[in-house]
Design a protein around this motif. Structure first.
Motif, mmCIF file in Angstrom:
data_model
loop_
_atom_site.group_PDB
_atom_site.id
_atom_site.type_symbol
_atom_site.label_atom_id
_atom_site.label_comp_id
_atom_site.label_asym_id
_atom_site.label_seq_id
_atom_site.Cartn_x
_atom_site.Cartn_y
_atom_site.Cartn_z
ATOM 1 N N UNK A 119 0.853 -1.185 0.000
ATOM 2 C CA UNK A 119 0.000 0.000 0.000
ATOM 3 C C UNK A 119 0.886 1.231 0.000
ATOM 4 N N UNK A 120 0.635 2.119 -0.959
ATOM 5 C CA UNK A 120 1.329 3.396 -0.993
ATOM 6 C C UNK A 120 0.370 4.458 -0.460
ATOM 7 N N UNK A 121 0.789 5.166 0.587
ATOM 8 C CA UNK A 121 0.027 6.298 1.107
ATOM 9 C C UNK A 121 0.773 7.539 0.653
ATOM 10 N N UNK A 122 0.079 8.411 -0.082
ATOM 11 C CA UNK A 122 0.742 9.614 -0.586
ATOM 12 C C UNK A 122 -0.229 10.779 -0.592
ATOM 13 N N UNK A 149 -2.978 3.802 -2.441
ATOM 14 C CA UNK A 149 -2.922 3.199 -3.771
ATOM 15 C C UNK A 149 -2.388 1.776 -3.658
ATOM 16 N N UNK A 150 -3.099 0.827 -4.259
ATOM 17 C CA UNK A 150 -2.667 -0.571 -4.331
ATOM 18 C C UNK A 150 -2.665 -0.962 -5.802
ATOM 19 N N UNK A 151 -1.511 -1.383 -6.293
ATOM 20 C CA UNK A 151 -1.356 -1.800 -7.684
ATOM 21 C C UNK A 151 -1.935 -0.758 -8.658
ATOM 22 N N UNK A 152 -1.646 0.504 -8.404
ATOM 23 C CA UNK A 152 -2.063 1.583 -9.285
ATOM 24 C C UNK A 152 -3.496 2.057 -9.117
ATOM 25 N N UNK A 153 -4.243 1.440 -8.213
ATOM 26 C CA UNK A 153 -5.646 1.782 -8.010
ATOM 27 C C UNK A 153 -5.828 2.508 -6.680
ATOM 28 N N UNK A 154 -6.583 3.622 -6.693
ATOM 29 C CA UNK A 154 -6.908 4.337 -5.463
ATOM 30 C C UNK A 154 -7.943 3.508 -4.712
#
Length: 152
Positions: free
Chosen positions: A3-6, A49-54
């Motif tokens: 998971x990317x948190x940005x 974002x997970x695998x390019x999806x919000x």
């Protein structure tokens, strides 16, 4: 699952955020509400974002409250059902709280439906306290808790 948190970056995220909020929040918001928050305070608002999806988002603002404290406000938080119970909501709130602290916030407030136990758990685990019961706060007639996190 990574998971990317940005922070909110640009309007490319807006359709996904709007769809997510519409699916998971009880109040309807216009595109102008999203733009007001995100254009003005995008660095305070975050997406997951997970695998390019919000898959999650938190939308915030920061303003002086009645000539008093600099008040952060969490206006919206949603995580897609497929990604709940994985700590994403907590990560989003923590990221926005940290951004508001860095921007000089004295306190942070929000409203949550009294029946939304998941949201109440997240906020209370992060130090928010129930400050006021708001009877029939939402258009649906549902009551809300105003929660507050004092930073100073």
């Amino acid at each position: 699952m990574s998971v990317e948190i940005r922070p909110y970056r640009d309007e490319n995220d807006l359709p996904a955020i709007q769809k997510l909020m519409a699916a998971h929040l009880s109040e309807p918001y216009s595109i102008y509400t999203y733009r007001y928050f995100l254009v003005t305070w995008g660095k305070l608002s975050h997406v997951a974002v997970v695998e390019g999806e919000v898959v999650g988002a938190v939308i915030c603002r920061l303003a002086r409250h009645k000539r008093g404290p600099l008040r952060g406000y969490i206006g919206m938080l949603a995580v897609s059902e497929d990604h709940r119970k994985k700590g994403i909501g907590t990560m989003l709130v923590k990221a926005s709280v940290e951004a508001m602290k860095e921007a000089g916030a004295d306190e942070i407030v929000l409203e949550a439906e009294t029946s939304n136990l998941g949201a109440l758990r997240i906020y209370e685990s992060l130090g928010f306290l129930r400050d006021k019961l708001l009877e029939r706060y939402y258009l649906s007639g549902v009551s809300a808790w105003r929660l507050k996190l004092w930073l100073k």
